[in-house]
Design an enzyme around this catalytic site. Structure first.
Site, PDB file in Angstrom:
ATOM      1  N   TYR A  18       0.857  -1.200   0.000  1.00  0.00           N
ATOM      2  CA  TYR A  18       0.000   0.000   0.000  1.00  0.00           C
ATOM      3  C   TYR A  18       0.881   1.233   0.000  1.00  0.00           C
ATOM      4  O   TYR A  18       1.813   1.337   0.802  1.00  0.00           O
ATOM      5  CB  TYR A  18      -0.906   0.018   1.243  1.00  0.00           C
ATOM      6  N   GLU A  33      -0.512   4.759  -0.558  1.00  0.00           N
ATOM      7  CA  GLU A  33      -1.314   5.977  -0.768  1.00  0.00           C
ATOM      8  C   GLU A  33      -0.472   7.214  -0.497  1.00  0.00           C
ATOM      9  O   GLU A  33       0.293   7.261   0.469  1.00  0.00           O
ATOM     10  CB  GLU A  33      -2.534   5.963   0.166  1.00  0.00           C
ATOM     11  N   ASP A  41      -6.058  13.869 -25.074  1.00  0.00           N
ATOM     12  CA  ASP A  41      -6.086  12.466 -24.654  1.00  0.00           C
ATOM     13  C   ASP A  41      -5.382  11.679 -25.759  1.00  0.00           C
ATOM     14  O   ASP A  41      -5.966  11.395 -26.800  1.00  0.00           O
ATOM     15  CB  ASP A  41      -7.544  12.016 -24.486  1.00  0.00           C
ATOM     16  N   THR A  63      -3.400   6.396 -21.802  1.00  0.00           N
ATOM     17  CA  THR A  63      -3.288   5.049 -21.263  1.00  0.00           C
ATOM     18  C   THR A  63      -1.926   4.528 -21.707  1.00  0.00           C
ATOM     19  O   THR A  63      -1.277   5.113 -22.579  1.00  0.00           O
ATOM     20  CB  THR A  63      -4.398   4.117 -21.796  1.00  0.00           C
ATOM     21  N   LYS A  95      -1.938   0.710 -25.065  1.00  0.00           N
ATOM     22  CA  LYS A  95      -2.350   0.627 -26.477  1.00  0.00           C
ATOM     23  C   LYS A  95      -1.086   0.614 -27.346  1.00  0.00           C
ATOM     24  O   LYS A  95      -0.307  -0.329 -27.244  1.00  0.00           O
ATOM     25  CB  LYS A  95      -3.296   1.781 -26.795  1.00  0.00           C
ATOM     26  N   ARG A 132      -1.970  -2.203 -18.316  1.00  0.00           N
ATOM     27  CA  ARG A 132      -3.208  -1.420 -18.284  1.00  0.00           C
ATOM     28  C   ARG A 132      -3.057  -0.393 -17.167  1.00  0.00           C
ATOM     29  O   ARG A 132      -3.171  -0.706 -15.987  1.00  0.00           O
ATOM     30  CB  ARG A 132      -4.406  -2.316 -18.008  1.00  0.00           C
TER      31      ARG A 132
HETATM   32  N1  DSN Z   1     -11.670   0.933 -25.080  1.00  0.00           N
HETATM   33  C1  DSN Z   1     -10.771   1.884 -25.675  1.00  0.00           C
HETATM   34  C2  DSN Z   1     -10.684   1.693 -27.139  1.00  0.00           C
HETATM   35  O1  DSN Z   1     -10.875   0.579 -27.572  1.00  0.00           O
HETATM   36  O2  DSN Z   1     -10.433   2.612 -27.877  1.00  0.00           O
HETATM   37  C3  DSN Z   1     -11.128   3.223 -25.303  1.00  0.00           C
HETATM   38  O3  DSN Z   1     -11.430   3.278 -23.942  1.00  0.00           O
END
Ligand code: DSN
Length: 391
Positions: free
Chosen positions: A46, A48, A196, A222, A225, A231
């Site tokens: 933990y 925090e 974003d 994120t 990707k 993730r």
């Molecule tokens: N789920 C993502 C995507 O596939 O683009 C976006 O949150």
């Protein structure tokens, strides 16, 4: 594993991932090192708070992990630590975006975001998302003829609506975004510019997609990707007299989250280092080459590609073709039966709903990780065409 039931499922999923052609543009296959960090004992702690100011003892090593991740995040995107701040604690993209709004937009204030049907994301102020209930969305769309952004129209809208924040960067927009134009629009409207870059982070890191950093006030991303990590998510904030960095840190904790997932943060640190390598640059270049060729090959076979093509890792195909073809849902199902994984997707001005829209979204990050090149794209396009025509 001692738990054979779970082990069996993990093995089955591993086999599935290896046996299909995965064209979901937001998915990727991470390195063994990333998986090793994710499955490490860092999960047990933990922490925090932030490095040097935690609510729990025993964080001497964890502080180093988090500091390393922050340092690498700034380095990868060539950011000066005196000018930019990185928060690596968001659990994923949606909480990251929520944290930015809760830090910078008053309750009931306005978020100007691209509609889902034009390629925007739920968390860009869409009504069914909490971001559209706590704040008001000022929706914008792509131009119906070109299916691309009309920056002049956006400028008028932003000024007329006096929006608090403008969100640029999308989940289903295949073209380059002109970040400089968005800066001009935000300045004209007196709005904050948030980008974003979840979808294109790896392409920006690889130098094949324009960087939003010279123009944005805040950048969220994120890490799973095109960046090919765990993730998780990162928020970058410009450091200046507006104190966005401090406000965003407070919005994450104590505002929205508890203990950060330090095993994921270590995995992010690993993927950021991987993304600094020359081979990652080659990878990013190949992703776009593959996507362009895939779009061209499908076009040759008579499929309508939204906006006429792509500049990035993804493309949208109109499978409905005014009722002459099949819905996105049917196309997704038929392709899955044939071993090709895609996701149904709305297309600009879609007359059908998001659960059974008019198109599919295809992307090349995962297959490029597997080593696929130009020649493989023609074969994939041929297979897609055959399956969709047979249906
Ligand atoms: N789920 C993502 C995507 O596939 O683009 C976006 O949150």
């Amino acid at each position: 594993m001692r738990d054979k039931e779970v082990e069996k499922l993990i093995k089955a999923e591993e086999k599935r991932q290896k046996s299909v052609i995965n064209l979901i543009p937001s998915e990727n296959y991470v390195s063994d090192d990333v998986l090793r960090a994710l499955g490490s004992v860092l999960n047990n702690k933990y922490s925090e708070g932030y490095p040097g100011a935690r609510y729990y003892g025993g964080n001497i090593i964890i502080d180093k992990v988090e500091e390393l991740c922050k340092k690498r995040a700034l380095k990868l995107f060539k950011l000066n630590p005196a000018e930019w701040h990185a928060n690596v604690q968001p659990l994923s993209g949606s909480p990251a975006n929520l944290a930015v709004y809760s830090a910078l937009v008053p309750i009931g204030g306005k978020i100007m975001g691209l509609l889902l049907s034009s390629g925007g994301h739920l968390t860009h102020g869409q009504k069914m998302s909490m971001t559209g209930k706590i704040w008001q969305q000022v929706p914008y769309e792509v131009d119906p003829k070109t299916e691309t952004l009309d920056y002049e129209a956006l400028k008028k809208l932003a000024i007329a609506e006096k929006t608090n924040i403008i969100v640029a960067g999308y989940t289903a927009y295949p073209r380059f975004v002109d970040w400089k134009k968005f800066r001009e629009i935000a300045d004209a409207a007196g709005a904050i510019l948030m980008v974003d870059m979840s979808h294109m982070a790896g392409l920006v890191a690889g130098g094949v997609y324009p960087s939003p950093f010279p123009y944005a006030d805040v950048v969220t991303t994120t890490t799973h990707k095109t960046l090919r990590g765990p993730r998780s998510a990162i928020i970058f904030a410009k450091k200046d007299e507006r104190s966005f960095d401090k406000k965003i840190d407070k919005a994450i904790i104590p505002g929205l989250q508890g203990g950060p997932h330090e095993n994921a943060i270590a995995g992010v640190a690993v993927c950021l280092k991987e993304a600094m390598s020359p081979s990652f640059k080659k990878y990013a270049k190949q992703i776009i080459k593959n996507a362009k060729i895939l779009a061209g090959e499908l076009k040759k076979r008579g499929w309508r590609i939204i906006s006429g093509g792509t500049d990035s890792h993804l493309l949208l195909v109109d499978t409905w073709m005014n009722g002459k073809g099949l819905s996105g849902k049917d196309a997704e199902r038929a392709l899955e039966k044939g071993g090709i994984i895609v996701n149904k997707n709305t297309i600009p001005g879609d007359p059908r709903g998001p659960l059974d829209p008019s198109g599919i979204r295809l992307g090349t990050p995962a297959i490029t990780t597997q080593g696929m090149k130009e020649k493989d794209m023609a074969k994939i396009a041929e297979k897609i065409d055959r399956i969709l025509h047979k249906k």
